[in-house]
Design an enzyme around this catalytic site. Structure first.
Site, PDB file in Angstrom:
ATOM      1  N   HIS A 189      67.104  29.403  37.194  1.00 18.17           N
ATOM      2  CA  HIS A 189      66.527  30.665  37.670  1.00 18.17           C
ATOM      3  C   HIS A 189      67.419  31.838  37.322  1.00 18.17           C
ATOM      4  O   HIS A 189      66.963  32.919  36.981  1.00 18.17           O
ATOM      5  CB  HIS A 189      66.371  30.615  39.196  1.00 18.17           C
ATOM      6  CG  HIS A 189      65.061  30.046  39.610  1.00 18.17           C
ATOM      7  ND1 HIS A 189      64.919  29.243  40.709  1.00 18.17           N
ATOM      8  CD2 HIS A 189      63.832  30.167  39.079  1.00 18.17           C
ATOM      9  CE1 HIS A 189      63.661  28.900  40.832  1.00 18.17           C
ATOM     10  NE2 HIS A 189      62.976  29.437  39.852  1.00 18.17           N
ATOM     11  N   GLU A 431      47.301  21.733   9.958  1.00 20.89           N
ATOM     12  CA  GLU A 431      48.680  21.494   9.522  1.00 20.89           C
ATOM     13  C   GLU A 431      48.724  20.619   8.282  1.00 20.89           C
ATOM     14  O   GLU A 431      49.790  20.345   7.739  1.00 20.89           O
ATOM     15  CB  GLU A 431      49.470  20.783  10.631  1.00 20.89           C
ATOM     16  CG  GLU A 431      49.454  21.522  11.954  1.00 20.89           C
ATOM     17  CD  GLU A 431      50.181  20.773  13.051  1.00 20.89           C
ATOM     18  OE1 GLU A 431      51.353  21.068  13.272  1.00 20.89           O
ATOM     19  OE2 GLU A 431      49.561  19.902  13.701  1.00 20.89           O
ATOM     20  N   ASP A 455      54.238  22.674   9.554  1.00 32.13           N
ATOM     21  CA  ASP A 455      53.817  21.417   8.950  1.00 32.13           C
ATOM     22  C   ASP A 455      52.955  21.648   7.719  1.00 32.13           C
ATOM     23  O   ASP A 455      53.072  20.912   6.738  1.00 32.13           O
ATOM     24  CB  ASP A 455      53.065  20.567   9.981  1.00 32.13           C
ATOM     25  CG  ASP A 455      54.043  19.810  10.869  1.00 32.13           C
ATOM     26  OD1 ASP A 455      55.014  19.247  10.331  1.00 32.13           O
ATOM     27  OD2 ASP A 455      53.846  19.797  12.098  1.00 32.13           O
TER      28      ASP A 455
END
Ligand code: PEP
Ligand code: MG
Length: 540
Positions: A189, A431, A455
């Protein structure tokens, strides 16, 4: 040369300044047992809890307008104090005659260990929140004033072993130049608050506490995750020039964060974010993301010993959907395989993992794994605007098969009387050249397309994307790639479907003009890239 240490940088800023070493006063516990009557200790406990709850409520209100999601941390802390399990644990030690301080410490330690023992880093990080609440409560009981961090004595860079979310929110922003912590990770956090408040920070810097004792001045370069102790005059000069440049750029950039990305010709390009976790969703929305273009869900499956359950996945997807409200959240179904290995799934070793059973191919073989994820996504679908996206599609039949499984899950939900969005949008990643060139075959059974250029480029040039020696074959603007992208965009538009790009080129200033030119509707990128890409589009 000054001593250089490395950690995880938050943001991309430089700070040069004096050190303020923050040593938390360790609260010393006087005695384990005492003679005080049980009722008095209970009253003291309840009054202190009430005071702290009020304090947390105030903290929440003070930042809720500007930082609604971060403000929720304090509601979460308040929730810890309202949890019967916590209260009962403390009371049980009081009943055994232990002192109030000891009982609180023991109960919180036990709860903290439960969180620390959890598999997921996200939960382990929550142990810090437990510690934070405990400290607040003890300080209240022992009448210790809150930390000196809220009024720093001079402009400085705070160095600490760790900071709690309350420490970060209480920081004196006038004198604070940045902070460095020995512990902490990108998902804490504290790191998120640093990012949101735009404070340069480097976390997880091993050895900083020992080293910094001999340092008066330090430089932090959060873009590089660097900390330089006792810098030389030359280093100071070099970094102050770098700092001026970065400050100028970020002042200009931040203006673009919340603007719509409209080109000079009036075309609006949607600017989305790529994320791999719920926490990154929070960062993304604060950086001006208009949606999530790619949620890489396989990251939820990494670094653990067994797959996340339907319930765990559901909670994560639900949270992201809630953060983005009516804005689209495109959840990519598991893309395991290639360079993303998951040992506990015990998948067969392959000679060519990038050409093997990865992405949707794997999900079609491991149906149960796939169905659990689809169930979690469908359950979360009613909490926002979730879309489903299949990765690594080569041919139409794979999409048909995946849709059949999705339909099966929908039927099961209907039989079970579960609520979900029946007409949830389903899209594919392009891809692989085969699907880029035969998109017309599949376009009528999908709602949208996103081009995974990372890709797509590797498969176009048959060049492993992880092999540095083949880097020269990563050519996004090569005519082969451009003509594939053009075909995809043209087919999508002919059939009235939206097309985005979520590979790295979508966040690369060099290629954005080309993608806009080719007619792409949406670009999805790392959250930190959003302002600079919006600026680029607006200036086109
Ligand atoms: C891509 O291939 O371009 C893509 C966005 O997916 P990943 O990088 O996760 O393979
Ligand atoms: Mg990919």
């Amino acid at each position: 040369m000054g001593i250089v240490l490395k950690g995880i940088g938050i943001g991309n800023k430089i700070s040069i300044g004096k050190v303020f070493l923050y040593n938390k006063e360790k609260i010393e516990f006087s005695q384990e047992k005492d003679e005080l009557p049980f009722e008095i200790k209970i009253r003291q406990l309840e009054e202190s809890i009430e005071d702290v709850r009020r304090e947390l409520e105030e903290l929440y209100k003070s930042i809720k307008e500007t930082f609604p999601r971060e403000a929720e941390i304090f509601l979460f802390h308040k929730g810890i104090l309202e949890d019967e399990y916590v209260i009962e644990k403390i009371k049980s030690y009081l009943a055994e005659g232990y002192s109030l301080v000891y009982s609180i410490e023991r109960a919180f330690n036990e709860i903290k260990s439960e969180f620390e023992g959890m598999e997921q880093e996200l939960f382990r990080e929550r142990a810090k929140d437990i510690e934070d609440v405990e400290e607040r409560l003890l300080k209240k009981i022992l009448n210790i004033n809150t930390s000196s961090l809220s009024s720093l004595p001079y402009p400085c860079i705070v160095v600490a072993k760790d900071l709690t979310p309350s420490d970060t929110a209480n920081l004196d922003f006038i004198n604070l130049l940045g902070f460095v912590t020995e512990e902490g990770s990108i998902t804490s956090h504290t790191a998120i608050l640093a990012q949101v408040f735009n404070i340069p920070a480097v976390v997880g810097v091993r050895g900083i506490i020992d080293q910094v004792k001999k340092a008066e001045e330090i430089i932090i370069d959060s873009g590089e995750g660097l900390v330089i102790l006792n810098p030389t005059e030359e280093e100071k000069h070099f970094y102050s020039i770098k700092k001026d440049e970065k400050d100028k750029i970020s002042r200009e950039l931040i203006k673009f964060r919340d603007l719509p990305a409209i080109t000079s010709k009036g075309r609006r390009i949607k600017v989305f974010a790529n994320i791999g976790s719920e926490k990154e969703a929070e960062i993304a929305i604060n950086m001006g993301a208009e949606g999530i273009g790619l949620f890489r869900t396989e990251f939820i499956f990494l670094d653990r010993n067994d797959p996340p359950s339907e319930e765990e996945q559901f909670r994560i997807y639900k949270r992201v959907a809630e953060i983005f409200k009516d804005k689209p959240v495109i959840i990519r179904t598991l893309d395991i395989g290639g360079d993303k290995e998951i040992p506990y799934l015990k998948l067969e070793k392959e000679k060519n993992p990038f050409l093997g059973v990865r992405g949707l191919r794997l999900c079609l073989l491991e149906r149960e794994l796939f169905k659990v994820q689809l169930r979690a996504i469908l359950r979360a679908s009613v909490f926002g605007n979730i879309w489903i996206m299949y990765p690594m599609v080569a041919i139409k039949e794979e999409v048909e098969e995946a849709n059949k499984i999705l339909e099966e899950v929908k039927q099961e939900f209907e039989n079970e009387g579960k609520t979900f969005v029946r007409n949830i949008k389903v899209g594919i990643m392009v891809e692989i050249p085969s699907i880029a060139l035969s998109l017309e075959e599949v376009i009528d059974i999908i709602d949208f397309v996103s081009i995974g250029s990372n890709d797509l480029i590797q498969y176009t040039f048959a060049a492993d994307r992880t092999n540095e020696k083949l880097r020269y074959l990563y050519i996004p603007n090569h005519r082969a790639v451009v003509s594939l992208i053009k075909n995809v965009v043209d087919v999508c538009h002919k059939f009235g479907k939206e097309v985005g790009v979520c590979g790295e080129i979508a966040g690369d200033e060099e290629y954005v003009p080309l993608l806009v030119d080719l007619g792409v509707d949406e670009l999805s990128m790392a959250p930190s890239k959003i302002p600079v890409i919006k600026k680029k589009i607006i200036e086109l």
